[in-house]
Motif scaffolding. Structure first.
Motif, short mmCIF file in Angstrom:
data_model
loop_
_atom_site.label_atom_id
_atom_site.label_comp_id
_atom_site.label_asym_id
_atom_site.label_seq_id
_atom_site.Cartn_x
_atom_site.Cartn_y
_atom_site.Cartn_z
N GLY A 162 45.15 68.09 -55.26
CA GLY A 162 44.42 66.88 -54.89
C GLY A 162 42.93 67.06 -55.05
N HIS A 163 42.43 68.21 -54.62
CA HIS A 163 41.00 68.50 -54.77
C HIS A 163 40.61 68.55 -56.24
CE1 HIS A 163 37.08 70.30 -54.08
NE2 HIS A 163 37.40 71.27 -54.90
N ALA A 164 41.47 69.17 -57.05
CA ALA A 164 41.18 69.28 -58.48
C ALA A 164 41.16 67.91 -59.15
CB ALA A 164 42.22 70.18 -59.16
N LEU A 165 42.13 67.06 -58.81
CA LEU A 165 42.17 65.72 -59.40
C LEU A 165 40.92 64.93 -59.03
CD1 LEU A 165 45.88 64.61 -58.89
CD2 LEU A 165 44.73 65.08 -61.05
N ALA A 166 40.48 65.07 -57.79
CA ALA A 166 39.27 64.36 -57.36
C ALA A 166 38.06 64.84 -58.15
CB ALA A 166 39.05 64.59 -55.87
N ASP A 167 37.92 66.14 -58.32
CA ASP A 167 36.77 66.67 -59.06
C ASP A 167 36.83 66.28 -60.53
OD1 ASP A 167 35.73 67.75 -56.80
OD2 ASP A 167 36.23 69.83 -57.25
N VAL A 168 38.03 66.36 -61.13
CA VAL A 168 38.17 66.01 -62.54
C VAL A 168 37.88 64.53 -62.76
CG1 VAL A 168 39.81 65.82 -64.45
CG2 VAL A 168 39.78 67.87 -63.05
N SER A 169 38.24 63.69 -61.78
CA SER A 169 37.98 62.26 -61.93
C SER A 169 36.49 61.96 -62.06
CB SER A 169 38.56 61.49 -60.74
OG SER A 169 37.80 61.71 -59.56
N SER A 170 35.65 62.89 -61.63
CA SER A 170 34.20 62.68 -61.77
C SER A 170 33.79 62.54 -63.22
CB SER A 170 33.43 63.83 -61.10
OG SER A 170 33.67 65.06 -61.79
N ALA A 171 34.56 63.16 -64.14
CA ALA A 171 34.26 63.01 -65.56
C ALA A 171 34.44 61.56 -65.99
CB ALA A 171 35.15 63.93 -66.40
N GLY A 172 35.50 60.92 -65.47
CA GLY A 172 35.71 59.51 -65.78
C GLY A 172 34.65 58.62 -65.17
N GLY A 173 34.25 58.94 -63.93
CA GLY A 173 33.19 58.18 -63.30
C GLY A 173 31.88 58.31 -64.06
N SER A 174 31.59 59.51 -64.53
CA SER A 174 30.37 59.73 -65.31
C SER A 174 30.42 58.98 -66.63
CB SER A 174 30.19 61.23 -65.59
OG SER A 174 30.21 61.98 -64.39
N ALA A 175 31.59 58.98 -67.26
CA ALA A 175 31.74 58.28 -68.54
C ALA A 175 31.59 56.77 -68.36
CB ALA A 175 33.10 58.60 -69.15
N SER A 176 32.01 56.25 -67.20
CA SER A 176 31.90 54.80 -66.96
C SER A 176 30.44 54.35 -66.94
CB SER A 176 32.60 54.43 -65.65
OG SER A 176 31.89 54.93 -64.53
N PHE A 177 29.55 55.20 -66.39
CA PHE A 177 28.12 54.87 -66.41
C PHE A 177 27.60 54.87 -67.85
CE2 PHE A 177 28.38 55.96 -61.93
CZ PHE A 177 27.49 55.07 -61.36
N LEU A 178 28.10 55.80 -68.64
CA LEU A 178 27.65 55.92 -70.02
C LEU A 178 28.12 54.74 -70.87
CD1 LEU A 178 26.23 57.81 -72.09
CD2 LEU A 178 28.48 58.84 -72.52
N LEU A 179 29.36 54.28 -70.62
CA LEU A 179 29.94 53.20 -71.42
C LEU A 179 29.68 51.82 -70.83
CD1 LEU A 179 33.39 54.88 -72.19
CD2 LEU A 179 31.37 54.78 -73.67
N GLY A 180 29.20 51.78 -69.58
CA GLY A 180 28.93 50.50 -68.94
C GLY A 180 30.18 49.74 -68.53
N VAL A 181 31.23 50.46 -68.08
CA VAL A 181 32.47 49.82 -67.64
C VAL A 181 32.63 49.99 -66.14
CG1 VAL A 181 33.56 50.20 -69.88
CG2 VAL A 181 33.86 51.90 -68.05
N ASN A 182 33.64 49.33 -65.58
CA ASN A 182 33.92 49.43 -64.16
C ASN A 182 34.15 50.89 -63.77
OD1 ASN A 182 35.30 49.41 -61.59
ND2 ASN A 182 35.70 47.24 -61.91
N PRO A 183 33.42 51.42 -62.78
CA PRO A 183 33.58 52.84 -62.40
C PRO A 183 35.01 53.21 -62.02
CG PRO A 183 31.62 51.91 -61.38
CD PRO A 183 32.36 50.77 -62.00
N LEU A 184 35.74 52.29 -61.39
CA LEU A 184 37.11 52.59 -60.98
C LEU A 184 37.99 52.89 -62.19
CD1 LEU A 184 39.24 52.90 -58.84
CD2 LEU A 184 39.56 50.42 -58.83
N LEU A 185 37.76 52.18 -63.29
CA LEU A 185 38.53 52.44 -64.50
C LEU A 185 38.29 53.87 -65.00
CD1 LEU A 185 38.07 49.08 -66.47
CD2 LEU A 185 40.12 49.89 -65.26
#
Length: 284
Positions: free
Chosen positions: A46-69
């Motif tokens: 669970g901890h690993a999934l949470a930390d890895v999800s940060s890559a998706g959150g970071s990419a959302s800022f870069l692409l300008g999409v909904n952070p949850l996606l």
């Protein structure tokens, strides 16, 4: 002037309503699935999934999409990788989880670097890692609620085989339960939960919502059904009270409110300590 519990504008502020809806749904889902995560000894996953999800959150800022996606997409990909690359041996499973975690954090560092250098989003790192609940757009509410309801629906469908797999995997196999499939579905629901919590309290602190309330609940009751209800109540109470305290903190230090995630994590820790103390007092 005497202090008040609900500061002016608390119930009419749209950002507060958004935080309550998304934060509350994240707390409930994380707490419920967290009971099975604790029982299966998958807190590290669970901890690993949470930390890895940060890559998706970071990419959302870069692409300008909904952070949850972004959080959701990366968490689901990581869950699939952890399930298909690992095996039933705990040591090998933890090794694969660690490798996936390292790869995810590396991507997160790269995307955050691009966020700063290419998009000049200087607050991206804080928002992704530690959350920014009052800055979540109201447009994210329908998607967040849909993800929460979907996670709970999947969990309801696999409740009995998942519980049996947690208690006795070998007995579950003897009774015809596809343990590998149940494990994959568990990781899928877990990825949905950590994506929601990562968007609210941040990728680094989301494990507190996933593990803290269930750990406290299991100190109070060994019955899984009751433990899930208690965990959901603890997680929801900590989230709502944390949002309230963070909103009020703008009046403690004018113009500089304290982080919501700080209050939520501290309240979760306090709940666990109280539950542990209560169990010891009953055993004495």
């Amino acid at each position: 002037m005497a202090p008040v519990l609900f500061a002016a504008g608390f119930f009419t502020d749209e950002s507060v309503r958004t935080a309550l809806l998304i934060g509350g749904s994240a707390a409930i889902v994380s707490a419920v699935i967290g009971v099975f995560t604790v029982l299966r000894g998958h807190a590290f996953a669970g901890h690993a999934l949470a930390d890895v999800s940060s890559a998706g959150g970071s990419a959302s800022f870069l692409l300008g999409v909904n952070p949850l996606l972004g959080f959701l997409g990366m968490a689901v990909l990581a869950a699939g990788a952890m399930e298909f690359l690992g095996n039933r041996r705990a040591r090998e499973r933890d090794l694969v989880t660690g490798i996936v975690l390292g790869a995810g954090l590396g991507l997160s560092a790269l995307f955050l670097y691009f966020d700063v250098t290419l998009r000049n989003t200087t607050g991206a790192a804080v928002a992704v890692m530690f959350g920014s609940m009052f800055a979540i757009p109201a447009s994210s509410v329908p998607l967040a609620l849909a993800v929460a309801l979907g996670a709970l629906a999947i969990l309801a469908l696999i409740y009995r085989p998942l519980l049996l797999s947690c208690v006795d995997p070998e007995l579950a196999q003897m009774r015809g339960v596809n343990v590998r499939l149940i494990g994959l579905l568990h990781l899928l629901v877990l990825s949905l939960a950590v994506a929601l919590s990562a968007m609210t309290v941040g990728a680094i602190l989301s494990t507190a919502l996933l593990v803290g309330p269930p750990a406290a609940a299991l100190k109070l009751s060994a019955r899984p059904g009751l433990a899930m209800c208690l965990a959901a109540a603890i997680g929801l109470a900590a989230t709502v009270l944390g949002i309230l305290l963070a909103y009020d903190s703008f009046y403690w230090t004018p113009g500089h409110g304290w982080p919501v995630s700080f209050f939520i994590v501290m309240l979760v820790c306090l709940a666990y300590l109280l539950a542990r103390a209560g169990r010891r007092s009953r055993a004495a």
